[in-house]
Design a protein around this motif. Structure first.
Motif, PDB file in Angstrom:
ATOM      1  N   ALA A  16      11.240  10.046   7.162  1.00 52.62           N
ATOM      2  CA  ALA A  16       9.814   9.750   7.339  1.00 52.62           C
ATOM      3  C   ALA A  16       9.402   8.563   6.486  1.00 52.62           C
ATOM      4  O   ALA A  16       8.640   7.692   6.940  1.00 52.62           O
ATOM      5  CB  ALA A  16       8.988  10.982   6.991  1.00 52.62           C
ATOM      6  N   LEU A  17       9.882   8.508   5.249  1.00 44.13           N
ATOM      7  CA  LEU A  17       9.544   7.379   4.378  1.00 44.13           C
ATOM      8  C   LEU A  17      10.070   6.073   4.962  1.00 44.13           C
ATOM      9  O   LEU A  17       9.364   5.049   4.962  1.00 44.13           O
ATOM     10  CB  LEU A  17      10.115   7.605   2.981  1.00 44.13           C
ATOM     11  N   ILE A  18      11.282   6.088   5.477  1.00 41.05           N
ATOM     12  CA  ILE A  18      11.844   4.887   6.099  1.00 41.05           C
ATOM     13  C   ILE A  18      10.979   4.449   7.279  1.00 41.05           C
ATOM     14  O   ILE A  18      10.685   3.258   7.446  1.00 41.05           O
ATOM     15  CB  ILE A  18      13.301   5.140   6.545  1.00 41.05           C
ATOM     16  N   ALA A  19      10.543   5.401   8.099  1.00 42.06           N
ATOM     17  CA  ALA A  19       9.705   5.072   9.251  1.00 42.06           C
ATOM     18  C   ALA A  19       8.395   4.420   8.818  1.00 42.06           C
ATOM     19  O   ALA A  19       7.940   3.448   9.429  1.00 42.06           O
ATOM     20  CB  ALA A  19       9.427   6.339  10.069  1.00 42.06           C
ATOM     21  N   VAL A  20       7.785   4.949   7.756  1.00 39.21           N
ATOM     22  CA  VAL A  20       6.522   4.386   7.262  1.00 39.21           C
ATOM     23  C   VAL A  20       6.735   2.968   6.745  1.00 39.21           C
ATOM     24  O   VAL A  20       5.967   2.042   7.061  1.00 39.21           O
ATOM     25  CB  VAL A  20       5.935   5.271   6.152  1.00 39.21           C
ATOM     26  N   MET A  45      -5.620   9.294   1.975  1.00 33.45           N
ATOM     27  CA  MET A  45      -6.229   9.245   3.296  1.00 33.45           C
ATOM     28  C   MET A  45      -7.474   8.362   3.301  1.00 33.45           C
ATOM     29  O   MET A  45      -7.670   7.542   4.199  1.00 33.45           O
ATOM     30  CB  MET A  45      -6.585  10.655   3.762  1.00 33.45           C
ATOM     31  N   ALA A  46      -8.320   8.530   2.281  1.00 30.21           N
ATOM     32  CA  ALA A  46      -9.564   7.767   2.207  1.00 30.21           C
ATOM     33  C   ALA A  46      -9.304   6.267   2.091  1.00 30.21           C
ATOM     34  O   ALA A  46     -10.146   5.457   2.489  1.00 30.21           O
ATOM     35  CB  ALA A  46     -10.400   8.246   1.035  1.00 30.21           C
ATOM     36  N   CYS A  47      -8.133   5.887   1.554  1.00 29.92           N
ATOM     37  CA  CYS A  47      -7.757   4.477   1.418  1.00 29.92           C
ATOM     38  C   CYS A  47      -6.905   3.992   2.581  1.00 29.92           C
ATOM     39  O   CYS A  47      -6.423   2.843   2.564  1.00 29.92           O
ATOM     40  CB  CYS A  47      -6.993   4.268   0.113  1.00 29.92           C
ATOM     41  N   ASN A  48      -6.696   4.853   3.588  1.00 29.60           N
ATOM     42  CA  ASN A  48      -5.822   4.527   4.728  1.00 29.60           C
ATOM     43  C   ASN A  48      -4.385   4.255   4.298  1.00 29.60           C
ATOM     44  O   ASN A  48      -3.659   3.464   4.926  1.00 29.60           O
ATOM     45  CB  ASN A  48      -6.363   3.341   5.528  1.00 29.60           C
ATOM     46  N   THR A  49      -3.960   4.903   3.218  1.00 30.37           N
ATOM     47  CA  THR A  49      -2.590   4.789   2.738  1.00 30.37           C
ATOM     48  C   THR A  49      -1.723   5.855   3.411  1.00 30.37           C
ATOM     49  O   THR A  49      -2.079   7.037   3.384  1.00 30.37           O
ATOM     50  CB  THR A  49      -2.529   4.971   1.208  1.00 30.37           C
ATOM     51  N   PRO A  50      -0.595   5.478   4.021  1.00 29.17           N
ATOM     52  CA  PRO A  50       0.286   6.475   4.629  1.00 29.17           C
ATOM     53  C   PRO A  50       0.745   7.521   3.609  1.00 29.17           C
ATOM     54  O   PRO A  50       0.849   7.237   2.407  1.00 29.17           O
ATOM     55  CB  PRO A  50       1.463   5.643   5.146  1.00 29.17           C
ATOM     56  N   VAL A  51       1.034   8.719   4.102  1.00 30.50           N
ATOM     57  CA  VAL A  51       1.467   9.834   3.247  1.00 30.50           C
ATOM     58  C   VAL A  51       2.719  10.467   3.838  1.00 30.50           C
ATOM     59  O   VAL A  51       2.783  10.734   5.043  1.00 30.50           O
ATOM     60  CB  VAL A  51       0.366  10.908   3.135  1.00 30.50           C
ATOM     61  N   VAL A  52       3.695  10.713   2.981  1.00 29.25           N
ATOM     62  CA  VAL A  52       4.863  11.535   3.326  1.00 29.25           C
ATOM     63  C   VAL A  52       4.884  12.688   2.339  1.00 29.25           C
ATOM     64  O   VAL A  52       4.876  12.465   1.122  1.00 29.25           O
ATOM     65  CB  VAL A  52       6.169  10.726   3.255  1.00 29.25           C
ATOM     66  N   SER A  74      -2.557   3.775   7.640  1.00 32.28           N
ATOM     67  CA  SER A  74      -2.886   4.957   8.440  1.00 32.28           C
ATOM     68  C   SER A  74      -4.335   4.876   8.900  1.00 32.28           C
ATOM     69  O   SER A  74      -5.049   3.930   8.584  1.00 32.28           O
ATOM     70  CB  SER A  74      -2.674   6.231   7.622  1.00 32.28           C
ATOM     71  N   ASN A  75      -4.746   5.889   9.640  1.00 32.85           N
ATOM     72  CA  ASN A  75      -6.161   6.015  10.009  1.00 32.85           C
ATOM     73  C   ASN A  75      -6.794   7.200   9.287  1.00 32.85           C
ATOM     74  O   ASN A  75      -7.708   7.853   9.789  1.00 32.85           O
ATOM     75  CB  ASN A  75      -6.305   6.181  11.523  1.00 32.85           C
ATOM     76  N   GLY A  76      -6.284   7.477   8.069  1.00 32.67           N
ATOM     77  CA  GLY A  76      -6.675   8.679   7.355  1.00 32.67           C
ATOM     78  C   GLY A  76      -8.134   8.751   6.960  1.00 32.67           C
ATOM     79  O   GLY A  76      -8.684   9.846   6.814  1.00 32.67           O
TER      80      GLY A  76
END
Length: 310
Positions: free
Chosen positions: A270-274, A234-241, A281-283
């Motif tokens: 979800a992974l495919i969508a990401v 999240m802190a790196c704005n990396t998407p998470v599934v 992300s905006n994490g």
């Protein structure tokens, strides 16, 4: 304060002690010794005998100039509750409550002045009140940087997807086999190569490079408390599934390009969508509330309440 911990080298424990010191809370640390610290041979693992020998060390230390004991991780709790002098705050980290030694942690929790847990899920397991305080993530260490720079540093190919699994594949609770199934199915449906990047044994600070190089963090754990890898992503704005474990759903609430799913098919979709979206992300915005400083502030409040009531 006297801190008890299984190993003083645990990174979030070191962060916690440092952040509390910044707030004026001084502490000494007693760690459960390894087998090699005694003269009976054996390797560097902690055994039942190590924990038994830890009890008199804590007993003697309890006669020192301390206000309270903070037992970090459930297996340090028996030594804490058996000493006769000081009030006890117990922090449970996840596997100590939901794993093999859960009954030990639950029994000890009933004999402590206060209990801290990592998630609401953990709080519901205990037959007593508990304060939810997750470990914080260092936003200076974990921050966004260009993906291509991070991939170049790691030598990852730029023409394929990279999914991060930041655990040893042998840790059964992390369910690496499920992660492999998710990635293999996603690659087949996308018709594009996806590398599942497993990482372990790297210096903690270097994990920020891996988060920034990845298209997505994939968490397929069977159980968790408050997984630091999710907060670091999240802190790196990396998407998470991720699977619906610990406090993951709460942490990812409102975070874009991140999904919590229970089924393997749901994780795959979800992974495919990401990967198809291909955007960060905006994490980081949500991570502002889970820093070591915030953790220390809330722990200090627990300490003060305990001392006021004893």
């Amino acid at each position: 304060m006297l801190n008890l911990v299984t190993t003083a080298e645990t990174r979030f424990f070191r962060q916690q002690v440092a952040a509390l010191r910044d707030r004026g809370v001084e502490s000494d640390v007693l760690a459960v010794p390894t087998a090699t610290e005694f003269d009976y041979g054996g390797d560097a693992e902690r055994t039942a005998l190590n924990y038994l020998r830890f009890v008199p060390k804590v007993w003697r230390a309890s006669f020192g100039a301390y206000d309270l004991i903070h037992a970090n991780y459930g297996l340090t709790a028996p030594a804490a509750v058996l000493q006769p002098n000081l009030p006890v705050v117990l922090s449970l980290w996840g596997s100590d409550l939901m794993g093999r030694y859960g009954p030990v942690s639950e029994w000890c929790a009933r004999h402590c002045e206060a209990v801290v847990v990592m998630s609401e899920e953990m709080a519901t397991i205990l037959d007593r009140d508990a304060t939810v305080i997750p470990h914080g993530v260092n936003l200076d260490t974990f921050s966004p940087r260009p993906t291509h720079e991070a991939r170049t540093e790691l030598g990852w190919p730029a023409d394929e997807y990279h999914v991060l699994f930041p655990y040893p594949p042998t840790r059964a609770v992390k369910n690496f086999e499920r992660a492999e199934r998710v990635v293999d199915t996603a690659a087949s449906r996308l018709g594009a190569p996806i590398t599942l990047q497993t990482v372990s044994g790297e210096p903690h600070e270097r994990m920020a490079v891996y988060h920034n190089a990845a298209d997505c963090l994939l968490l397929t754990s069977d159980r968790e408390g408050s997984p630091n890898s999710v907060k670091e992503a999240m802190a790196c704005n990396t998407p998470v599934v991720a699977t619906d474990v610990g406090d993951v759903r709460e942490r990812l609430s409102g975070v874009s390009q991140s999904y919590v799913r229970s089924s393997t098919s749901g994780l795959t979709a979800a992974l495919i969508a990401v990967l198809e979206a291909g955007v960060p992300s905006n994490g980081r915005r949500a991570a502002q509330d889970i820093t070591p400083a915030q953790t220390a502030r809330r722990l200090e409040a627990v300490y003060r309440t305990v001392l006021a009531d004893t």
